[in-house]
Each structure stands twice: as C-alpha cells, then as structure tokens.
Design an enzyme around this catalytic site. Structure first.
Site, PDB file in Angstrom:
ATOM      1  N   GLY A 275      -0.254   2.328  -6.154  1.00  0.00           N
ATOM      2  CA  GLY A 275      -0.141   3.793  -6.461  1.00  0.00           C
ATOM      3  C   GLY A 275      -2.031   4.409  -7.124  1.00  0.00           C
ATOM      4  O   GLY A 275      -1.603   5.656  -7.097  1.00  0.00           O
TER       5      GLY A 275
ATOM      6  N   SER B  39      -4.355   4.667  -4.689  1.00  0.00           N
ATOM      7  CA  SER B  39      -5.069   5.895  -3.743  1.00  0.00           C
ATOM      8  C   SER B  39      -3.933   6.215  -3.214  1.00  0.00           C
ATOM      9  O   SER B  39      -3.351   6.144  -3.110  1.00  0.00           O
ATOM     10  CB  SER B  39      -6.546   4.913  -3.396  1.00  0.00           C
ATOM     11  OG  SER B  39      -5.891   4.186  -2.630  1.00  0.00           O
TER      12      SER B  39
ATOM     13  N   GLY C 136       0.486   6.462  -1.780  1.00  0.00           N
ATOM     14  CA  GLY C 136       0.663   6.371  -3.614  1.00  0.00           C
ATOM     15  C   GLY C 136       0.379   7.163  -4.809  1.00  0.00           C
ATOM     16  O   GLY C 136       1.030   7.468  -5.467  1.00  0.00           O
TER      17      GLY C 136
ATOM     18  N   SER D  30       7.074   3.130   8.441  1.00  0.00           N
ATOM     19  CA  SER D  30       5.743   3.886   9.048  1.00  0.00           C
ATOM     20  C   SER D  30       6.345   3.986  10.184  1.00  0.00           C
ATOM     21  O   SER D  30       7.813   4.229  11.142  1.00  0.00           O
ATOM     22  CB  SER D  30       4.661   3.090   9.210  1.00  0.00           C
ATOM     23  OG  SER D  30       3.824   3.897  10.815  1.00  0.00           O
TER      24      SER D  30
ATOM     25  N   TYR E 149       2.518  -5.089  12.162  1.00  0.00           N
ATOM     26  CA  TYR E 149       2.513  -4.353  11.915  1.00  0.00           C
ATOM     27  C   TYR E 149       4.025  -3.594  11.741  1.00  0.00           C
ATOM     28  O   TYR E 149       4.683  -3.881  10.932  1.00  0.00           O
ATOM     29  CB  TYR E 149       1.464  -3.154  12.234  1.00  0.00           C
ATOM     30  CG  TYR E 149       1.589  -2.182  10.505  1.00  0.00           C
ATOM     31  CD1 TYR E 149       0.758  -2.337   9.335  1.00  0.00           C
ATOM     32  CD2 TYR E 149       1.877  -0.921  11.247  1.00  0.00           C
ATOM     33  CE1 TYR E 149       1.447  -1.226   8.692  1.00  0.00           C
ATOM     34  CE2 TYR E 149       1.741   0.147  10.345  1.00  0.00           C
ATOM     35  CZ  TYR E 149       1.247   0.053   8.902  1.00  0.00           C
ATOM     36  OH  TYR E 149       1.653   0.484   7.471  1.00  0.00           O
TER      37      TYR E 149
END
Length: 250
Positions: A15, A17, A20, A138, A151
């Site tokens: 959280g 940056s 977040g 994502s 990923y």
C-alpha cells in the site's frame, strides 16, 4: 453523507505506492481506518504521512509468513477485527520461454501466489461474517502476451483462488472477488522506461491495445476496489472485474 466503508477496518498490502496507495486513500475517503504494508520503510513512512491519522503503516513482506503473523497480531490487538482485505502486493519480472530462470519463477510465485494465499488464510480469524476480500489480479490472467507466461500464470492462479474461496467461505458470507487492471500509470510501469521518450513510446504502445485509447489511473482501480468491498456489491462473489478500458472484452 456516510461513506461506503464507514466504521470498517481495512488492510491494503503493498500500500505504499501506485494502486495500493490510491486504494488506501479511497478507503479512507469512504470512512475506513486502513492499515498498509510494504517492504521499504522509507516509502511506507512517506505514504503514512500522506494518508494521515486514519491509517497506519506496518513494514511486512507478503511472502514472509512470520511478517504476516506479526501484522495480524497487531491488527487484532489494536482493532479486534478486519472487515476488508485488499491483497495488492505483487510483481514480477518478464522473460520468454527458454530464458526463464528458477530464481525468477520462485520469486514471482512466492509473492503473487504463496504470499497472496497466506495473506488471506492468516487473515480469516479476524474477518467477521459478511466481510469482503478483494484480490488484485491482472488482465493478463486471460491473455497470452509474449514474455509474460510466468507472471500471467500467477494471475490466473489468483483468479482460481477467488472461485474456490467463494465456496470455501460461503457459510461465513465472506465475499471474494478479483479486480484485474489493464495498463495503469504506476511507478512500476514508469520504471520499465529508461527515460521520458521511452515512457511515451511505451504508453502509446499500451494505449493502442485499449479501446478507450489510454493508460488507466490508479484511482480508477481504487474505486473499483471500493465497489467490490462495499455493500454496493453485496450480491457479487467470485467475479473477476476487468478495469482495463475494454482491452479484454472488446
């Protein structure tokens, strides 16, 4: 006017940056007290200064189970319960098949899959009936972009967790959902470019694949997370909400 999360206690992992931090801000606007976590103390301190008195920053690595135990012990002692959990911490490097290393694989899965799983599991004793869990996924969970296979696999796992946990937790009326961003203007994305010229070229390339024609803002993900965490989404469970300007759907 009452906020959508008035009186709630929330946790936003990762959280300090980007998405977040934007989500922590939005949770506070909607009335919640918010804990944020991160690995870098300087960034946490800066974020805590921005968020003010309705937030507390705790240094914790989401892939470190001892850190999670300490985090939840603190939340239990200070607040007694956790109404909203936004599991945002994650990341990864990218390589094509043939170039993937064991170190890259382990690091990406440890953060995005193992860390996420135990962040949720260890939070469950604190989450009351009717609580909300939002997982950050994502759009690549359903796409086959080159160099993204590891990923993407971790984000597909996140989507699968939401399905299974929705059934696991249905008797406690805890809703589990996924918010899946498209390309978003975050420090992580900007860091992929060495200079401003490269950044503009990267953003133009990413925007070309988005029907709305632009890269998204962290605040747009934050507002979607608020929706999924609030009573506005009281009959929504197990979904993957793509916030991607139409990139997946169109």
């Amino acid at each position: 006017m009452a906020g959508k999360l008035d009186g709630k206690t929330a946790l936003v992992t990762g959280g300090s940056s980007g998405i977040g931090l934007a989500t922590a801000k939005q949770f506070i606007i909607e009335g919640a007290f918010v804990y944020i976590t991160g690995r870098r103390q300087a960034e946490l301190d800066s974020a805590a200064a921005v968020l003010g008195d309705h937030a507390k920053a705790v240094r914790a690595d989401a892939s470190n189970l001892s850190d999670l135990d300490s985090l939840y012990s603190q939340i239990k002692q200070e607040k007694g319960q956790l109404d909203v959990l936004f599991v945002n911490a994650g990341g990864g490097s990218f390589a094509s098949i043939g170039q993937i290393t064991e170190e890259q694989f382990d690091q990406t899965f440890n953060t995005n899959v193992k860390g996420l799983l135990f962040t949720v599991q260890k939070a469950l004793p604190l989450i009351p009936e009717g609580g909300a869990i939002v997982l950050n996924g994502s759009m690549v969970s359903v796409k086959g972009d080159p160099n993204f296979s590891v990923y993407s696999a971790t984000k597909a796992a996140v989507r699968s967790f939401a399905r299974g946990w929705t059934n696991d937790l249905k008797d406690r009326k805890i809703r589990v959902n996924v918010v899946s961003p498209g390309p978003i203007d975050t420090p992580g994305l900007r860091g992929l470019a060495a200079n401003e010229e490269q950044r503009k070229a990267l953003y133009a390339h990413l925007a070309s694949g988005v029907p709305l024609g632009r890269v998204g803002e962290p605040e747009e993900i934050a507002k979607a997370a608020v929706f999924l965490a609030s009573a506005d989404a009281s009959y929504i469970a197990g979904v993957e909400l793509f916030v991607d300007g139409g990139a997946v759907a169109v």
